[in-house]
Scaffold this motif. Structure first.
Motif, PDB file in Angstrom:
ATOM      1  N   LYS A 152      18.833   6.511  -5.913  1.00 39.52           N
ATOM      2  CA  LYS A 152      19.401   5.668  -6.951  1.00 39.52           C
ATOM      3  C   LYS A 152      18.992   4.209  -6.803  1.00 39.52           C
ATOM      4  CE  LYS A 152      22.292   5.080 -10.463  1.00 39.52           C
ATOM      5  NZ  LYS A 152      22.058   5.713 -11.774  1.00 39.52           N
ATOM      6  N   PHE A 153      18.925   3.717  -5.577  1.00 38.02           N
ATOM      7  CA  PHE A 153      18.738   2.282  -5.374  1.00 38.02           C
ATOM      8  C   PHE A 153      17.445   1.920  -4.634  1.00 38.02           C
ATOM      9  CE2 PHE A 153      23.362   3.003  -5.534  1.00 38.02           C
ATOM     10  CZ  PHE A 153      23.689   2.204  -6.613  1.00 38.02           C
ATOM     11  N   PHE A 154      17.068   2.741  -3.630  1.00 43.48           N
ATOM     12  CA  PHE A 154      15.974   2.326  -2.759  1.00 43.48           C
ATOM     13  C   PHE A 154      14.620   2.899  -3.143  1.00 43.48           C
ATOM     14  CE2 PHE A 154      19.552   2.073   0.486  1.00 43.48           C
ATOM     15  CZ  PHE A 154      19.706   0.709   0.283  1.00 43.48           C
ATOM     16  N   SER A 155      14.549   3.814  -4.110  1.00 45.85           N
ATOM     17  CA  SER A 155      13.272   4.438  -4.455  1.00 45.85           C
ATOM     18  C   SER A 155      12.285   3.439  -5.040  1.00 45.85           C
ATOM     19  CB  SER A 155      13.502   5.590  -5.445  1.00 45.85           C
ATOM     20  OG  SER A 155      14.110   5.115  -6.640  1.00 45.85           O
ATOM     21  N   LYS A 156      12.782   2.318  -5.534  1.00 40.70           N
ATOM     22  CA  LYS A 156      11.892   1.293  -6.074  1.00 40.70           C
ATOM     23  C   LYS A 156      11.710   0.114  -5.112  1.00 40.70           C
ATOM     24  CE  LYS A 156      12.593   2.306 -10.981  1.00 40.70           C
ATOM     25  NZ  LYS A 156      13.231   3.607 -10.742  1.00 40.70           N
ATOM     26  N   TRP A 157      12.310   0.215  -3.938  1.00 44.82           N
ATOM     27  CA  TRP A 157      12.064  -0.785  -2.907  1.00 44.82           C
ATOM     28  C   TRP A 157      10.643  -0.611  -2.364  1.00 44.82           C
ATOM     29  CZ3 TRP A 157      16.048  -2.859   1.003  1.00 44.82           C
ATOM     30  CH2 TRP A 157      17.201  -3.271   0.339  1.00 44.82           C
ATOM     31  N   THR A 158      10.128  -1.639  -1.706  1.00 46.22           N
ATOM     32  CA  THR A 158       8.832  -1.516  -1.046  1.00 46.22           C
ATOM     33  C   THR A 158       8.980  -0.666   0.210  1.00 46.22           C
ATOM     34  OG1 THR A 158       9.163  -3.509   0.286  1.00 46.22           O
ATOM     35  CG2 THR A 158       8.145  -3.786  -1.898  1.00 46.22           C
ATOM     36  N   TYR A 159       7.864  -0.048   0.610  1.00 48.18           N
ATOM     37  CA  TYR A 159       7.885   0.732   1.841  1.00 48.18           C
ATOM     38  C   TYR A 159       8.333  -0.131   3.022  1.00 48.18           C
ATOM     39  CZ  TYR A 159       5.173   4.364  -0.554  1.00 48.18           C
ATOM     40  OH  TYR A 159       4.755   5.342  -1.415  1.00 48.18           O
ATOM     41  N   ARG A 160       7.817  -1.335   3.084  1.00 46.33           N
ATOM     42  CA  ARG A 160       8.147  -2.214   4.204  1.00 46.33           C
ATOM     43  C   ARG A 160       9.621  -2.572   4.213  1.00 46.33           C
ATOM     44  NH1 ARG A 160       2.918  -6.393   4.166  1.00 46.33           N
ATOM     45  NH2 ARG A 160       1.350  -4.807   4.728  1.00 46.33           N
ATOM     46  N   GLY A 161      10.176  -2.846   3.055  1.00 47.05           N
ATOM     47  CA  GLY A 161      11.591  -3.181   2.979  1.00 47.05           C
ATOM     48  C   GLY A 161      12.481  -2.039   3.427  1.00 47.05           C
ATOM     49  N   ILE A 162      12.115  -0.804   3.041  1.00 46.95           N
ATOM     50  CA  ILE A 162      12.916   0.360   3.425  1.00 46.95           C
ATOM     51  C   ILE A 162      12.932   0.532   4.939  1.00 46.95           C
ATOM     52  CG2 ILE A 162      13.055   2.872   3.287  1.00 46.95           C
ATOM     53  CD1 ILE A 162      11.928   2.660   0.446  1.00 46.95           C
ATOM     54  N   PHE A 163      11.758   0.414   5.569  1.00 41.91           N
ATOM     55  CA  PHE A 163      11.682   0.637   7.013  1.00 41.91           C
ATOM     56  C   PHE A 163      12.378  -0.472   7.791  1.00 41.91           C
ATOM     57  CE2 PHE A 163       8.039   3.382   5.852  1.00 41.91           C
ATOM     58  CZ  PHE A 163       8.513   4.538   6.427  1.00 41.91           C
ATOM     59  N   ILE A 164      12.224  -1.695   7.369  1.00 39.98           N
ATOM     60  CA  ILE A 164      12.885  -2.792   8.075  1.00 39.98           C
ATOM     61  C   ILE A 164      14.402  -2.641   7.985  1.00 39.98           C
ATOM     62  CG2 ILE A 164      13.301  -5.278   8.040  1.00 39.98           C
ATOM     63  CD1 ILE A 164      10.387  -5.655   7.263  1.00 39.98           C
ATOM     64  N   LEU A 165      14.910  -2.296   6.797  1.00 44.03           N
ATOM     65  CA  LEU A 165      16.349  -2.098   6.640  1.00 44.03           C
ATOM     66  C   LEU A 165      16.843  -0.964   7.523  1.00 44.03           C
ATOM     67  CD1 LEU A 165      19.031  -2.697   5.204  1.00 44.03           C
ATOM     68  CD2 LEU A 165      18.330  -1.070   3.429  1.00 44.03           C
ATOM     69  N   ALA A 166      16.110   0.152   7.549  1.00 44.53           N
ATOM     70  CA  ALA A 166      16.540   1.303   8.348  1.00 44.53           C
ATOM     71  C   ALA A 166      16.605   0.946   9.832  1.00 44.53           C
ATOM     72  CB  ALA A 166      15.587   2.475   8.127  1.00 44.53           C
ATOM     73  N   GLN A 167      15.613   0.227  10.325  1.00 49.61           N
ATOM     74  CA  GLN A 167      15.604  -0.113  11.751  1.00 49.61           C
ATOM     75  C   GLN A 167      16.693  -1.118  12.100  1.00 49.61           C
ATOM     76  OE1 GLN A 167      13.232   2.702  12.495  1.00 49.61           O
ATOM     77  NE2 GLN A 167      13.828   1.373  14.178  1.00 49.61           N
ATOM     78  N   LYS A 193       1.578  -2.086   1.558  1.00 42.62           N
ATOM     79  CA  LYS A 193       2.342  -2.644   0.451  1.00 42.62           C
ATOM     80  C   LYS A 193       2.486  -1.590  -0.639  1.00 42.62           C
ATOM     81  CE  LYS A 193       0.379  -7.244   1.268  1.00 42.62           C
ATOM     82  NZ  LYS A 193      -0.451  -8.323   0.682  1.00 42.62           N
ATOM     83  N   GLY A 194       3.546  -1.712  -1.423  1.00 42.03           N
ATOM     84  CA  GLY A 194       3.749  -0.772  -2.508  1.00 42.03           C
ATOM     85  C   GLY A 194       5.123  -0.134  -2.445  1.00 42.03           C
ATOM     86  N   THR A 195       5.428   0.677  -3.440  1.00 43.09           N
ATOM     87  CA  THR A 195       6.714   1.362  -3.535  1.00 43.09           C
ATOM     88  C   THR A 195       6.481   2.862  -3.678  1.00 43.09           C
ATOM     89  OG1 THR A 195       6.834   1.284  -5.964  1.00 43.09           O
ATOM     90  CG2 THR A 195       7.605  -0.667  -4.757  1.00 43.09           C
ATOM     91  N   PRO A 196       7.499   3.699  -3.421  1.00 41.06           N
ATOM     92  CA  PRO A 196       7.333   5.152  -3.561  1.00 41.06           C
ATOM     93  C   PRO A 196       6.979   5.604  -4.977  1.00 41.06           C
ATOM     94  CG  PRO A 196       9.251   4.662  -2.218  1.00 41.06           C
ATOM     95  CD  PRO A 196       8.775   3.348  -2.783  1.00 41.06           C
ATOM     96  N   THR A 197       7.188   4.767  -5.978  1.00 38.56           N
ATOM     97  CA  THR A 197       6.856   5.163  -7.350  1.00 38.56           C
ATOM     98  C   THR A 197       5.416   4.825  -7.717  1.00 38.56           C
ATOM     99  OG1 THR A 197       7.737   3.064  -8.182  1.00 38.56           O
ATOM    100  CG2 THR A 197       9.244   4.943  -8.120  1.00 38.56           C
ATOM    101  N   ASP A 198       4.694   4.106  -6.874  1.00 38.37           N
ATOM    102  CA  ASP A 198       3.303   3.748  -7.149  1.00 38.37           C
ATOM    103  C   ASP A 198       2.394   4.955  -6.949  1.00 38.37           C
ATOM    104  OD1 ASP A 198       3.994   1.145  -7.683  1.00 38.37           O
ATOM    105  OD2 ASP A 198       3.583   0.436  -5.650  1.00 38.37           O
ATOM    106  N   ASP A 199       1.326   5.033  -7.749  1.00 37.34           N
ATOM    107  CA  ASP A 199       0.316   6.053  -7.517  1.00 37.34           C
ATOM    108  C   ASP A 199      -0.735   5.516  -6.554  1.00 37.34           C
ATOM    109  OD1 ASP A 199      -1.111   4.255  -9.040  1.00 37.34           O
ATOM    110  OD2 ASP A 199      -1.265   5.558 -10.795  1.00 37.34           O
ATOM    111  N   ALA A 200      -1.723   6.355  -6.230  1.00 38.46           N
ATOM    112  CA  ALA A 200      -2.730   5.976  -5.243  1.00 38.46           C
ATOM    113  C   ALA A 200      -3.521   4.743  -5.686  1.00 38.46           C
ATOM    114  CB  ALA A 200      -3.674   7.145  -4.978  1.00 38.46           C
ATOM    115  N   ARG A 201      -3.826   4.645  -6.980  1.00 42.88           N
ATOM    116  CA  ARG A 201      -4.591   3.507  -7.468  1.00 42.88           C
ATOM    117  C   ARG A 201      -3.800   2.213  -7.297  1.00 42.88           C
ATOM    118  NH1 ARG A 201      -8.895   2.993 -10.808  1.00 42.88           N
ATOM    119  NH2 ARG A 201      -8.857   5.231 -11.224  1.00 42.88           N
ATOM    120  N   ALA A 202      -2.500   2.256  -7.629  1.00 47.26           N
ATOM    121  CA  ALA A 202      -1.674   1.060  -7.490  1.00 47.26           C
ATOM    122  C   ALA A 202      -1.539   0.651  -6.026  1.00 47.26           C
ATOM    123  CB  ALA A 202      -0.298   1.301  -8.105  1.00 47.26           C
ATOM    124  N   ILE A 203      -1.424   1.646  -5.136  1.00 51.97           N
ATOM    125  CA  ILE A 203      -1.346   1.338  -3.709  1.00 51.97           C
ATOM    126  C   ILE A 203      -2.633   0.683  -3.239  1.00 51.97           C
ATOM    127  CG2 ILE A 203      -1.167   2.358  -1.401  1.00 51.97           C
ATOM    128  CD1 ILE A 203       0.645   4.490  -2.644  1.00 51.97           C
TER     129      ILE A 203
END
Length: 414
Positions: free
Chosen positions: A210-225, A349-359
């Motif tokens: 609901k909330f974190f799927s559009k966060w950046t990969y880096r933001g998700i991992f830093i928050l989790a740690q 860099k990027g978010t889980p909703t990005d495709d390979a080209r956007a990444i």
């Protein structure tokens, strides 16, 4: 890959189903153990494992049976995989990781000396940092530098965080623990915590989608740690018995690393698996997914060896005294911050909703490695020429489609 925007939803569905199944098992296992015993539960698990054959037999996967002449071609499939100029590097990585895993397993079985824990822990950490991680990077970067970094992070994130079950032996109900003034939690309450853990895993999956799927990969991992560090520090308050002085129940502190640690580990793994699936070359999807899951599980095993090694560093923490337990918990809490140091180097860099080209665009270049580029260049250089006319009119060349083929055209057609 065809619908990258749905990747977080698919991950949430899978983890949600796991949470519901685990919750049902945790709720029923206590009463079943009391009624039928341990051995019967293990026997029942053998039959429940066969339940996965039911949806497969009913065709839920909508798979098509191979023609007769293509069946039983396991060896041919392996040969084709190694001949694939891109996919072969995934196979090489899987072989290297498997060899290291078997070596460490044999070492744990054969090494029985007095200092076996120290020896196994040292060699395991050295193998992880000096062999497995470099092999993953060197092989997979030929496929994609971003993919190589992601897989390396998946492994190192688990391997560099020591974990043990020493706290379980400290807070469980035994005669010695109760006399020493330790939490002394009964088995029924501990079993209830397993069910609560799955409830939180389900809630965490919903929150992620609901909330974190559009966060950046880096933001998700830093928050989790950062959250992991916080929950580990709660355990430090627990083992020093500061909560008793403050009048806080021991049962509340079971919601620390023991419950939330595995949840945060799993939720942080979700976006990285999404990333790996998007960057995977065609034809080796199953191998790459198994490789990344294997790297994650291998990293957990390395972390356990590292945890035992840390216990030995503090003189062998064991009951009934559990001497220096608070120092081990403090060290474990600080090591949870180590993966943050690798986030900007290994997590793209990027978010889980990005495709390979956007990444690729976000990370400043092609996600493909050197072998991917060489494969593309060789395909582009294989240009077929077709002669389509022998009249007196002047002819020229024109590129006609995306596959780089050429045809002869007349000036009048131009």
């Amino acid at each position: 890959k065809t619908h990258p925007e749905l990747a977080p939803d698919m991950q949430a569905l899978c983890w949600g189903a796991l949470s519901i199944g685990g919750l049902l098992a945790a709720v029923t296992v206590g009463s079943m153990q009391a009624k039928i015993g341990d051995r019967q539960i293990f026997g029942l698990n053998a039959f429940t494992g066969l339940s996965i054959a039911i949806p497969a037999a009913l065709g839920f996967m909508q798979e098509q049976r191979e023609p007769p002449h293509k069946r039983n071609r396991a060896c041919d499939s392996i040969k084709e995989g190694f001949r694939n100029p891109v996919g072969k590097w995934v196979f090489y990585t899987a072989i290297a990781v498997s060899i290291c895993s078997v070596f460490l397993g044999l070492l744990a079985v054969l090494e029985t000396s007095h200092n076996s824990d120290v020896i196994n822990g040292s060699l395991t950490l050295a193998c992880a940092v000096c062999v497995v991680a470099p092999a993953v990077w060197l092989f997979l970067r030929r496929v994609s530098p971003v993919l190589a970094k992601a897989s390396t992070f998946i492994f190192l994130r688990e391997a560099l965080q020591p974990s043990t079950s020493v706290l379980f032996y400290w807070y469980r109900r035994t005669e010695e623990n109760c006399k020493k003034g330790y939490p002394c939690l009964d088995p029924e309450f501990i079993g209830l915590m397993d069910a609560v853990a799955y409830v939180f895993l389900l809630c965490g999956t919903i929150v992620y989608q609901k909330f974190f799927s559009k966060w950046t990969y880096r933001g998700i991992f830093i928050l989790a740690q950062v959250l992991l560090v916080g929950f580990n520090l709660l355990d430090l308050i627990w083992v020093t018995r500061l909560n008793v002085k403050l009048g806080i129940s021991d049962k509340l502190f079971l919601f620390g690393e023991e419950v939330f640690g595995p949840i945060l580990m799993r939720l942080a793994l979700m976006p990285m698996l999404i990333l790996s699936a998007k960057l995977c070359p065609p034809g080796v999807e199953a191998t790459l997914f198994a490789l990344n899951m294997g790297l994650s599980n291998f990293g957990v095993s390395v972390g356990r060896y590292l945890g035992v090694f840390c216990l030995e560093m503090f003189g062998g923490i064991e009951g009934p005294e559990f001497k220096n337990l608070q120092w081990f918990v403090l060290l474990r809490s600080l090591t949870r911050f180590i993966p943050v140091l690798f986030v900007h180097q290994l997590v793209p860099k990027g978010t889980p909703t990005d495709d390979a080209r956007a990444i690729s665009e976000r990370n400043g270049g092609d996600c493909g490695g050197s072998d991917v580029r060489e494969s593309k260049e060789s395909q582009e250089s294989s240009i077929s020429l077709e002669d389509i006319g022998h009249g007196d009119r002047k002819k020229g060349w024109r590129r006609v489609d995306s596959q780089e083929s050429l045809e002869i055209v007349d000036d009048e057609d131009e």
